[in-house]
Design an enzyme around this catalytic site. Structure first.
Site, PDB file in Angstrom:
ATOM      1  N   SER A  32      42.556  40.718  56.368  1.00  0.00           N
ATOM      2  CA  SER A  32      43.090  40.526  55.018  1.00  0.00           C
ATOM      3  C   SER A  32      44.497  39.978  55.105  1.00  0.00           C
ATOM      4  O   SER A  32      45.225  40.248  56.067  1.00  0.00           O
ATOM      5  CB  SER A  32      43.116  41.860  54.261  1.00  0.00           C
ATOM      6  OG  SER A  32      43.875  41.749  53.057  1.00  0.00           O
ATOM      7  N   TYR A  82      45.465  50.668  54.091  1.00  0.00           N
ATOM      8  CA  TYR A  82      44.617  49.483  54.258  1.00  0.00           C
ATOM      9  C   TYR A  82      45.278  48.372  55.074  1.00  0.00           C
ATOM     10  O   TYR A  82      44.644  47.827  55.989  1.00  0.00           O
ATOM     11  CB  TYR A  82      44.189  48.961  52.883  1.00  0.00           C
ATOM     12  CG  TYR A  82      43.320  47.739  52.918  1.00  0.00           C
ATOM     13  CD1 TYR A  82      41.989  47.808  53.328  1.00  0.00           C
ATOM     14  CD2 TYR A  82      43.816  46.492  52.529  1.00  0.00           C
ATOM     15  CE1 TYR A  82      41.182  46.679  53.354  1.00  0.00           C
ATOM     16  CE2 TYR A  82      43.022  45.359  52.546  1.00  0.00           C
ATOM     17  CZ  TYR A  82      41.707  45.462  52.960  1.00  0.00           C
ATOM     18  OH  TYR A  82      40.915  44.347  52.986  1.00  0.00           O
TER      19      TYR A  82
END
Length: 250
Positions: free
Chosen positions: A130, A143
């Site tokens: 990501s 995350y």
């Protein structure tokens, strides 16, 4: 080795995984769609491939997936999960869920499926990371750390598996509108378009924007690329807080 090349896509039931399975099938791959969600059966029908119910954090389930393969040319470690909550609210249970699915799942698939790939003469592994692995955003919790670990795993695996003829790269999506994203980017199409207009390329991404990049890294066109993280994020990961703040908050 003759016959169609074989690809395994984890987290294939929805979103980027689903679109990637469809794209790889269009590129001539025989697709094994793996997911915990029973909706993966529909993806197998769409691609003319095979569905496997698999929890990537379960070593036995991943081994069973490997045992069902005679050949493997491409592995897409797409299965992942996010929880955007502040670090102060990150419990041990939430930490383990995010880290286990994103990092441990990728590692287990890498360890267990690459022997099949090696016996097939080599191939390509594409991990999903990501833009948040590189770009700080408040209240993203654990995350970003999980995806930063995926980046490091990608580089390490590229070195360790190169002698087996296996390339390992990663694709880092930005803000992508999927079923899983729900209303994360706004409750209406108009609101999503408004927020997307703050991204350098002017819109929120679609799963097809990522599946094409994955297909490229899976192809022979990328035969001299390994250990790289390719961000397909519309430019939002450039680190400009202006874009990041406006696109997320509107």
């Amino acid at each position: 080795m003759t016959g169609k090349p074989v690809s395994v896509v984890t987290g294939a039931a929805h979103g980027i995984g689903r679109e990637t399975a469809i794209r790889l099938a269009a590129e001539g791959f025989s697709v094994v769609a793996a997911d915990r969600d029973e909706a993966v059966a529909e993806v197998a029908e769409l691609t003319g491939g095979r569905a496997v119910r698999c929890d990537v954090t379960d070593p036995e389930a991943v081994q069973e997936l490997a045992d069902g393969l005679d050949r493997l040319d491409v592995l897409v470690n797409n299965a992942g999960v996010w929880e955007f909550i502040p670090l102060a609210e990150t419990t041990v249970e939430r930490y383990r869920r995010v880290m286990d699915i994103n990092v441990l799942g990728s590692l287990l698939c890498l360890q267990t499926l690459t022997p099949v790939m090696a016996r097939s003469g080599g191939g390509s592994v594409i991990n999903l990371t990501s833009f948040l692995a590189e770009t700080t955003r408040a209240e993203s919790g654990i995350y970003p750390a999980a995806k930063a670990a995926v980046n490091a795993l990608t580089r390490q695996a590229a070195v360790e598996y190169a002698e087996l003829g296996i390339r390992v790269n990663a694709v880092g999506p930005g803000m992508i509108q999927t079923e899983g994203a729900g209303d994360m980017y706004g409750p209406t199409r108009e609101e999503r378009e408004r927020r997307g207009s703050h991204i350098p390329l002017g819109r929120i991404g679609r799963p097809q924007d990522i599946s094409g990049v994955i297909a490229f890294l899976a192809s022979d066109e990328a035969r001299y690329i390994t250990g790289q993280v390719l961000y397909a994020d519309g430019g939002i990961g450039l680190g400009t807080m202006k874009y990041l703040r406006q696109a997320w908050a509107g």
